[in-house]
Design an enzyme around this catalytic site. Sequence first.
Site, mmCIF file in Angstrom:
data_model
loop_
_atom_site.group_PDB
_atom_site.id
_atom_site.type_symbol
_atom_site.label_atom_id
_atom_site.label_comp_id
_atom_site.label_asym_id
_atom_site.label_seq_id
_atom_site.Cartn_x
_atom_site.Cartn_y
_atom_site.Cartn_z
ATOM 1 N N ASP A 1 0.059 -1.627 0.307
ATOM 2 C CA ASP A 1 -0.104 -0.335 0.350
ATOM 3 C C ASP A 1 1.048 1.078 -0.032
ATOM 4 O O ASP A 1 2.167 1.116 0.611
ATOM 5 C CB ASP A 1 -0.974 -0.299 1.186
ATOM 6 C CG ASP A 1 -1.409 0.934 1.718
ATOM 7 O OD1 ASP A 1 -3.360 1.108 0.763
ATOM 8 O OD2 ASP A 1 -1.360 2.244 1.741
ATOM 9 N N GLU B 1 -4.866 2.033 -4.267
ATOM 10 C CA GLU B 1 -3.390 2.418 -4.479
ATOM 11 C C GLU B 1 -2.674 0.768 -4.369
ATOM 12 O O GLU B 1 -1.424 1.040 -2.821
ATOM 13 C CB GLU B 1 -2.270 3.411 -4.081
ATOM 14 C CG GLU B 1 -2.803 3.122 -1.599
ATOM 15 C CD GLU B 1 -4.562 4.240 -1.671
ATOM 16 O OE1 GLU B 1 -4.466 4.428 -0.850
ATOM 17 O OE2 GLU B 1 -4.985 3.919 -2.757
#
Length: 294
Positions: free
Chosen positions: A168, A211
């Site tokens: 992440d 993301e």
Amino acid sequence: MTRESLTEVRPQPTSPRDRCTLSVLVGPNVGRIIAIDPVGVIVGRGEDADVRLDDPGLSRSHARIFRMGDAFYLQDLGSTNGSWVDGAPVTSATLIPDGGRVAFGPTVVLSAQIQDATGQEASLRLYQSTIRDGLTHVYNRRYLDKRLSEEVAFALRHQATLSLLMLDVDHFKHVNDTFGHQAGDAVLKVLAASVGRLVRTEDVLARYGGEEFCIIARGIDARNASIFGERLRRTVERVSAPVGDRSLSVTISIGISTLSPSSHYEDATALLAGADAALYQAKTTGRNRVFSAQ
């Protein structure tokens, strides 16, 4: 019509139809397109198979597909559950006709196309467009879900080791809010390319959403998955994405879960939840770090 326009519409020479392309109709990873190497490929569920179809009805080295002259043939390799071409059992090298159905064992069926180079390339491009993320060009979430289920089933059946790394981007909302979504897209593309250079051929790198990315790492235990995760973290920390007249650098947090004969993960959902929980720990304990679930 002018001489020039006549030249423009002149038919182009056709290339020979000397390529065999298989598409999975029934079995693991339905819709998968497989280009057959003219030298020959071994099809089976074993790790050493050139074309691995993870179905319990297949033998480890189930059958061979090869080209002879201008045609492709199927040869069964003494499999337990047999092979068929258009419903007929394969007892010797058997011609695969254009449009024919090839079956391995009781539950795997593929359709064969004999194509020229242009046709095969078009088939492969169309397939790739269904399994790749449009922005980063790594695998998409749909492909990840299917492949993770298959890899976990294989690992459980063979008592093998499998690690899942969830990545992440730290403070990604700040990047979008401060520099705009185009800057965020640039960061994701650079990140995917940097990480993609570090994964092995047998690994799967996919965009999980937003993301977040996942890596399926076959045969990697928890210790080596953590080492791999640290390598990824350090690599991303050193790269930057060009955005207009500036460069943006980001860091990533990584959560890892590992399936092994001694682990408690029962399926792909549990393994994914383990990696997600580990990622949460990495984020809440400072970010830009790797956390492995135990």
